[in-house]
Design a protein around this motif. Structure first.
Motif, PDB file in Angstrom:
ATOM      1  N   VAL A 122      41.823 -41.955 -81.790  1.00  0.00           N
ATOM      2  CA  VAL A 122      41.500 -40.422 -80.979  1.00  0.00           C
ATOM      3  C   VAL A 122      43.130 -39.876 -80.851  1.00  0.00           C
ATOM      4  CG1 VAL A 122      40.822 -39.976 -78.583  1.00  0.00           C
ATOM      5  CG2 VAL A 122      39.994 -41.724 -79.425  1.00  0.00           C
ATOM      6  N   PRO A 123      43.357 -38.533 -80.865  1.00  0.00           N
ATOM      7  CA  PRO A 123      44.577 -38.134 -80.847  1.00  0.00           C
ATOM      8  C   PRO A 123      45.079 -38.252 -79.674  1.00  0.00           C
ATOM      9  CG  PRO A 123      42.626 -36.364 -81.154  1.00  0.00           C
ATOM     10  CD  PRO A 123      41.900 -37.614 -80.789  1.00  0.00           C
ATOM     11  N   GLY A 124      46.320 -38.646 -79.941  1.00  0.00           N
ATOM     12  CA  GLY A 124      47.350 -39.344 -78.755  1.00  0.00           C
ATOM     13  C   GLY A 124      47.225 -40.844 -78.896  1.00  0.00           C
ATOM     14  N   GLY A 125      46.301 -41.527 -79.319  1.00  0.00           N
ATOM     15  CA  GLY A 125      46.196 -42.559 -79.394  1.00  0.00           C
ATOM     16  C   GLY A 125      45.732 -43.148 -77.883  1.00  0.00           C
ATOM     17  N   VAL A 126      44.940 -42.273 -77.278  1.00  0.00           N
ATOM     18  CA  VAL A 126      44.320 -42.664 -76.038  1.00  0.00           C
ATOM     19  C   VAL A 126      42.933 -43.459 -76.149  1.00  0.00           C
ATOM     20  CG1 VAL A 126      43.378 -41.611 -73.779  1.00  0.00           C
ATOM     21  CG2 VAL A 126      45.316 -40.712 -74.933  1.00  0.00           C
ATOM     22  N   PRO A 127      42.632 -44.480 -75.764  1.00  0.00           N
ATOM     23  CA  PRO A 127      41.351 -45.095 -75.928  1.00  0.00           C
ATOM     24  C   PRO A 127      40.245 -44.278 -75.055  1.00  0.00           C
ATOM     25  CG  PRO A 127      42.564 -46.219 -74.105  1.00  0.00           C
ATOM     26  CD  PRO A 127      43.641 -45.243 -74.658  1.00  0.00           C
ATOM     27  N   PRO A 128      38.949 -44.641 -75.654  1.00  0.00           N
ATOM     28  CA  PRO A 128      37.823 -43.792 -75.092  1.00  0.00           C
ATOM     29  C   PRO A 128      37.693 -44.126 -73.573  1.00  0.00           C
ATOM     30  CG  PRO A 128      37.287 -45.586 -76.609  1.00  0.00           C
ATOM     31  CD  PRO A 128      38.750 -45.455 -76.659  1.00  0.00           C
ATOM     32  N   VAL A 129      37.095 -43.444 -72.821  1.00  0.00           N
ATOM     33  CA  VAL A 129      36.877 -43.392 -71.516  1.00  0.00           C
ATOM     34  C   VAL A 129      35.398 -44.036 -71.542  1.00  0.00           C
ATOM     35  CG1 VAL A 129      36.583 -42.369 -69.043  1.00  0.00           C
ATOM     36  CG2 VAL A 129      38.404 -41.474 -70.854  1.00  0.00           C
ATOM     37  N   PRO A 130      35.196 -45.162 -70.683  1.00  0.00           N
ATOM     38  CA  PRO A 130      33.913 -45.679 -70.574  1.00  0.00           C
ATOM     39  C   PRO A 130      33.040 -44.718 -69.953  1.00  0.00           C
ATOM     40  CG  PRO A 130      35.405 -46.623 -69.141  1.00  0.00           C
ATOM     41  CD  PRO A 130      36.115 -45.853 -69.836  1.00  0.00           C
ATOM     42  N   PRO A 131      31.572 -44.570 -70.036  1.00  0.00           N
ATOM     43  CA  PRO A 131      30.557 -43.649 -69.508  1.00  0.00           C
ATOM     44  C   PRO A 131      30.616 -43.355 -67.916  1.00  0.00           C
ATOM     45  CG  PRO A 131      29.475 -45.181 -70.846  1.00  0.00           C
ATOM     46  CD  PRO A 131      30.859 -45.520 -70.906  1.00  0.00           C
ATOM     47  N   ALA A 132      30.817 -44.924 -67.424  1.00  0.00           N
ATOM     48  CA  ALA A 132      30.548 -45.052 -65.980  1.00  0.00           C
ATOM     49  C   ALA A 132      31.982 -45.908 -65.316  1.00  0.00           C
ATOM     50  CB  ALA A 132      29.225 -45.755 -65.743  1.00  0.00           C
ATOM     51  N   PRO A 133      32.168 -45.613 -64.257  1.00  0.00           N
ATOM     52  CA  PRO A 133      33.127 -46.665 -63.675  1.00  0.00           C
ATOM     53  C   PRO A 133      32.453 -48.069 -63.439  1.00  0.00           C
ATOM     54  CG  PRO A 133      32.094 -45.378 -61.728  1.00  0.00           C
ATOM     55  CD  PRO A 133      31.435 -44.815 -62.970  1.00  0.00           C
ATOM     56  N   PRO A 134      33.519 -49.062 -63.337  1.00  0.00           N
ATOM     57  CA  PRO A 134      33.016 -50.540 -63.317  1.00  0.00           C
ATOM     58  C   PRO A 134      32.242 -50.723 -61.996  1.00  0.00           C
ATOM     59  CG  PRO A 134      35.181 -50.378 -63.276  1.00  0.00           C
ATOM     60  CD  PRO A 134      34.849 -49.076 -63.360  1.00  0.00           C
ATOM     61  N   ALA A 135      31.187 -51.369 -62.040  1.00  0.00           N
ATOM     62  CA  ALA A 135      30.295 -51.799 -60.963  1.00  0.00           C
ATOM     63  C   ALA A 135      31.066 -52.633 -59.770  1.00  0.00           C
ATOM     64  CB  ALA A 135      28.966 -52.436 -61.032  1.00  0.00           C
ATOM     65  N   ALA A 136      30.579 -52.300 -58.427  1.00  0.00           N
ATOM     66  CA  ALA A 136      31.281 -53.035 -57.416  1.00  0.00           C
ATOM     67  C   ALA A 136      30.497 -54.120 -57.205  1.00  0.00           C
ATOM     68  CB  ALA A 136      31.674 -52.042 -56.270  1.00  0.00           C
ATOM     69  N   GLY A 137      31.214 -55.052 -56.486  1.00  0.00           N
ATOM     70  CA  GLY A 137      30.419 -56.172 -56.156  1.00  0.00           C
ATOM     71  C   GLY A 137      30.024 -57.261 -57.205  1.00  0.00           C
ATOM     72  N   PRO A 138      28.856 -57.625 -57.340  1.00  0.00           N
ATOM     73  CA  PRO A 138      28.808 -58.635 -58.316  1.00  0.00           C
ATOM     74  C   PRO A 138      29.118 -58.062 -59.776  1.00  0.00           C
ATOM     75  CG  PRO A 138      26.640 -58.383 -57.238  1.00  0.00           C
ATOM     76  CD  PRO A 138      27.731 -57.515 -56.777  1.00  0.00           C
ATOM     77  N   VAL A 139      29.439 -59.091 -60.650  1.00  0.00           N
ATOM     78  CA  VAL A 139      30.004 -58.752 -62.087  1.00  0.00           C
ATOM     79  C   VAL A 139      28.517 -58.277 -62.677  1.00  0.00           C
ATOM     80  CG1 VAL A 139      30.518 -59.600 -64.319  1.00  0.00           C
ATOM     81  CG2 VAL A 139      31.411 -60.849 -62.183  1.00  0.00           C
ATOM     82  N   ALA A 140      28.886 -57.088 -63.427  1.00  0.00           N
ATOM     83  CA  ALA A 140      27.791 -56.452 -64.109  1.00  0.00           C
ATOM     84  C   ALA A 140      27.023 -57.336 -64.993  1.00  0.00           C
ATOM     85  CB  ALA A 140      28.414 -55.044 -64.682  1.00  0.00           C
ATOM     86  N   GLY A 141      26.031 -57.320 -65.068  1.00  0.00           N
ATOM     87  CA  GLY A 141      24.989 -58.182 -66.099  1.00  0.00           C
ATOM     88  C   GLY A 141      24.947 -59.447 -65.495  1.00  0.00           C
ATOM     89  N   ALA A 142      25.654 -59.964 -64.545  1.00  0.00           N
ATOM     90  CA  ALA A 142      25.132 -61.147 -63.807  1.00  0.00           C
ATOM     91  C   ALA A 142      24.061 -61.347 -63.046  1.00  0.00           C
ATOM     92  CB  ALA A 142      26.436 -61.765 -63.116  1.00  0.00           C
ATOM     93  N   ALA A 143      23.564 -62.437 -62.674  1.00  0.00           N
ATOM     94  CA  ALA A 143      22.684 -62.258 -61.701  1.00  0.00           C
ATOM     95  C   ALA A 143      22.495 -61.576 -60.451  1.00  0.00           C
ATOM     96  CB  ALA A 143      22.142 -63.934 -61.290  1.00  0.00           C
ATOM     97  N   GLY A 144      21.969 -60.769 -60.313  1.00  0.00           N
ATOM     98  CA  GLY A 144      21.948 -59.924 -58.865  1.00  0.00           C
ATOM     99  C   GLY A 144      22.677 -58.802 -58.952  1.00  0.00           C
ATOM    100  N   GLY A 145      23.372 -58.620 -60.463  1.00  0.00           N
ATOM    101  CA  GLY A 145      24.142 -57.187 -60.504  1.00  0.00           C
ATOM    102  C   GLY A 145      23.350 -56.307 -61.434  1.00  0.00           C
ATOM    103  N   PRO A 146      23.908 -55.202 -61.475  1.00  0.00           N
ATOM    104  CA  PRO A 146      22.995 -54.163 -62.355  1.00  0.00           C
ATOM    105  C   PRO A 146      22.989 -54.610 -63.777  1.00  0.00           C
ATOM    106  CG  PRO A 146      25.053 -53.088 -61.452  1.00  0.00           C
ATOM    107  CD  PRO A 146      24.952 -54.320 -61.027  1.00  0.00           C
ATOM    108  N   ALA A 147      22.174 -54.209 -64.596  1.00  0.00           N
ATOM    109  CA  ALA A 147      22.114 -54.451 -65.994  1.00  0.00           C
ATOM    110  C   ALA A 147      23.405 -53.717 -66.909  1.00  0.00           C
ATOM    111  CB  ALA A 147      20.607 -53.926 -66.585  1.00  0.00           C
ATOM    112  N   PRO A 148      23.823 -54.144 -67.890  1.00  0.00           N
ATOM    113  CA  PRO A 148      24.783 -53.597 -68.533  1.00  0.00           C
ATOM    114  C   PRO A 148      24.198 -51.890 -69.075  1.00  0.00           C
ATOM    115  CG  PRO A 148      24.387 -55.641 -69.578  1.00  0.00           C
ATOM    116  CD  PRO A 148      23.238 -55.337 -68.440  1.00  0.00           C
ATOM    117  N   GLY A 149      25.290 -50.697 -68.598  1.00  0.00           N
ATOM    118  CA  GLY A 149      24.757 -49.557 -69.019  1.00  0.00           C
ATOM    119  C   GLY A 149      24.058 -48.838 -67.928  1.00  0.00           C
TER     120      GLY A 149
END
Length: 165
Positions: A122-149
């Motif tokens: 990417v110009p300037g060497g900036v990494p891509p921005v994720p489409p959504a902020p990290p989920a708060a609370g339990p780890v994303a994808g773990a039991a009880g947390g939201p599914a990835p994406g």
């Protein structure tokens, strides 16, 4: 007095003499390189000045040719517009553009290297921005947390959400 003390003095003298010869050699070489570069710079400057005068003479010739069939002010105006358009085109060609990468600006590549290692090309060497902020609370994808994406809904008391929406 040790038997090799007089040789130590000779070694120091020899080292000093060699250092002096090396300094003089490097100084002479740098002086010669500077002289050559100065001459080359003067020739480039003279070439640029002559090209400027040649361009002015060409612009004058175009203006005079246009003045044969047009009023003088119109010929001067048209000549100025032509020069302005040429300057704009040359500036566009000289300016690097993210939308128009050159051959050395291949995605993630630099000439002679496999990858820059920074970002993903990417110009300037900036990494891509994720489409959504990290989920708060339990780890994303773990039991009880939201599914990835999956983006969790915003709370109703979020100040960014307008009332009644």
């Amino acid at each position: 007095m040790k038997p090799l003390d007089h040789l130590e003095h000779l070694d120091k003298q020899l080292v000093d003499e060699l250092a002096q010869v090396a300094r003089e050699t490097v100084r002479d070489e740098l002086r010669e390189q500077t002289r050559r570069q100065r001459r080359k710079a003067m020739l480039y400057a003279a070439s640029g000045a002559l090209a400027l005068y040649a361009g002015a003479a060409l612009a004058l010739a175009v203006g005079l040719a246009l003045a044969l069939g047009l009023p003088d002010w119109a010929a001067a105006l048209i000549t100025a517009a032509i020069l302005g358009a040429l300057a704009y085109v040359l500036r566009g060609v000289a300016r690097p553009s993210a939308s128009r990468p050159g051959p050395a600006h291949a995605v993630g590549m630099t000439p002679g290297h496999e990858s820059t290692g920074r970002g993903t090309g990417v110009p300037g060497g900036v990494p891509p921005v994720p489409p959504a902020p990290p989920a708060a609370g339990p780890v994303a994808g773990a039991a009880g947390g939201p599914a990835p994406g999956v983006v969790p809904p915003r709370p109703a008391d979020d100040p960014d959400v307008p009332r009644g929406a």
